[in-house]
Write an enzyme that holds these catalytic residues in place. Structure first.
Site, PDB file in Angstrom:
ATOM      1  NE  ARG A   1      -2.451   1.278   3.495  1.00  0.00           N
ATOM      2  CZ  ARG A   1      -3.339   0.799   4.689  1.00  0.00           C
ATOM      3  NH1 ARG A   1      -4.650   0.745   4.495  1.00  0.00           N
ATOM      4  NH2 ARG A   1      -2.833   1.209   5.793  1.00  0.00           N
TER       5      ARG A   1
ATOM      6  CE  LYS B   1      -1.957   5.072   6.971  1.00  0.00           C
ATOM      7  NZ  LYS B   1      -3.470   5.589   7.273  1.00  0.00           N
TER       8      LYS B   1
ATOM      9  CD  GLU C   1     -11.850   6.118   5.141  1.00  0.00           C
ATOM     10  OE1 GLU C   1     -11.287   4.879   5.273  1.00  0.00           O
ATOM     11  OE2 GLU C   1     -11.161   6.769   4.304  1.00  0.00           O
TER      12      GLU C   1
HETATM   13  N1  PMP Z   1      -9.301   4.785   6.960  1.00  0.00           N
HETATM   14  C1  PMP Z   1      -8.357   5.515   7.377  1.00  0.00           C
HETATM   15  C2  PMP Z   1      -8.831   7.146   7.044  1.00  0.00           C
HETATM   16  C3  PMP Z   1      -7.174   5.419   8.052  1.00  0.00           C
HETATM   17  O1  PMP Z   1      -6.268   6.488   8.352  1.00  0.00           O
HETATM   18  C4  PMP Z   1      -7.032   4.123   8.389  1.00  0.00           C
HETATM   19  C5  PMP Z   1      -5.427   3.738   9.104  1.00  0.00           C
HETATM   20  N2  PMP Z   1      -5.532   4.408  10.407  1.00  0.00           N
HETATM   21  C6  PMP Z   1      -7.882   3.081   8.184  1.00  0.00           C
HETATM   22  C7  PMP Z   1      -9.020   3.514   7.574  1.00  0.00           C
HETATM   23  C8  PMP Z   1      -7.556   1.738   8.619  1.00  0.00           C
HETATM   24  O2  PMP Z   1      -6.609   1.238   7.899  1.00  0.00           O
HETATM   25  P1  PMP Z   1      -5.743   0.159   8.455  1.00  0.00           P
HETATM   26  O3  PMP Z   1      -6.619  -1.094   8.856  1.00  0.00           O
HETATM   27  O4  PMP Z   1      -4.869  -0.426   7.460  1.00  0.00           O
HETATM   28  O5  PMP Z   1      -4.760   0.529   9.592  1.00  0.00           O
END
Ligand code: PMP
Length: 285
Positions: free
Chosen positions: A52, A151, A184
């Site tokens: 990622r 990200k 989200e």
């Molecule tokens: N959505 C956002 C906006 C995030 O920043 C994150 C990570 N903190 C997630 C979802 C969750 O992703 P992951 O399970 O890969 O940590």
């Protein structure tokens, strides 16, 4: 012993770990990052996080100056140096220092930073009793403006929604997308349980494709639960039997109230509790 921080192949004491104020990561949020967990001395889903990170960098025309095996070695060495059994890792790639204009061509030295530290866990009572969240008025970034799949270090969209949540007395806030659908939360993905099925917004709802989200979907499928990635409305959330959030930091955390409406009976539901214990098992395998 002072905690060591990795910058471009060298280790520095935490207090001495510094980068330029001309770095475009600071000036413009021009860079990408990852947040990972260490369980039992091992990095959880390192490969997926590196994929990622590399994809995020590619999407913003940023060349990471080391390869994935080098990054893997650097991460594992740092965990050993800092003697961490359980902890949190932050990988950061900035565009590097340049001029005061936004032109990334003025930056020649992307900075690779690795922080491996202890994790400040959310209070245990939130996992037992569940979280209350609210919908933020700040919508998630439009995918055609800044795709949430990247990200990036530009997290102001999430920060603004987080402040709205905090002002309402909540630790998390739910964000809608430009179509008014659920996307989200500010740092977590969202799941609903409706009629025994596990539902979560699809990638094109404008979300970060969470690694924890993926693990939980796989665990649910293996447990015989139907999993569907579908567009969800706020109404779906209000009438859901269960709701929970996932993230590397949050893991699996129940949500029991959204916009002052109790979800289900207002306590963490059986599917959430089951998936939470399956996730815990997975992290310590
Ligand atoms: N959505 C956002 C906006 C995030 O920043 C994150 C990570 N903190 C997630 C979802 C969750 O992703 P992951 O399970 O890969 O940590």
């Amino acid at each position: 012993m002072s905690l060591k921080i990795y910058i471009n192949g060298e280790l520095f004491d935490k207090e001495e770990a510094k980068i330029s104020v001309y770095d475009h990561g600071l000036l413009y949020g021009d860079g990408v990052f990852e947040g990972l967990r260490i369980y039992n001395g091992k990095v959880f889903r390192l490969e997926q996080h590196l994929d990622r990170l590399w994809n995020s960098a590619k999407a913003i025309w940023l060349q990471i100056p080391i390869d994935k095996p080098t990054m893997t070695r650097a991460v594992n060495d740092l965990i050993a140096t800092n003697q961490l059994q359980d902890g949190y890792i932050r990988l950061i790639i900035t565009r590097g220092s340049g001029t005061l204009g936004i032109d990334p061509n003025s930056c020649s030295d992307p900075q690779v930073i690795i922080i491996a530290d202890k994790i400040a866990l959310y209070p245990a009572e939130h996992y037992e009793r569940g979280l209350e969240i609210v919908t933020a008025s700040t919508i998630r970034n439009h995918p055609a403006a800044l795709n949430p799949r990247i990200k990036s270090l530009n997290y102001l969209n999430n920060v603004l929604a987080k402040i709205e949540g905090l002002q309402a007395g909540c630790m998390e806030a739910m964000m809608l997308n430009h179509k008014g659908e659920v996307s989200e939360c500010t740092g977590d993905n969202i799941f609903l349980v409706i009629a025994g099925e596990l539902l979560t917004p699809p990638t094109d709802a404008g979300i970060l494709e969470g690694i924890t989200r993926q693990v939980v979907m796989e665990l649910a499928q293996a447990a015989g639960i139907v999993v569907r990635e579908v567009a969800l409305t706020r109404h779906d959330v209000y009438v859901a039997d269960e709701c929970f959030l996932t993230g590397s930091a949050a893991e699996v955390i129940p949500v029991v109230k959204v916009d002052s409406r109790c979800i289900g009976d207002g306590t963490p539901g059986p599917v959430t509790r089951d998936l939470n214990s399956r996730f815990r098992e997975e992290t310590y395998r």
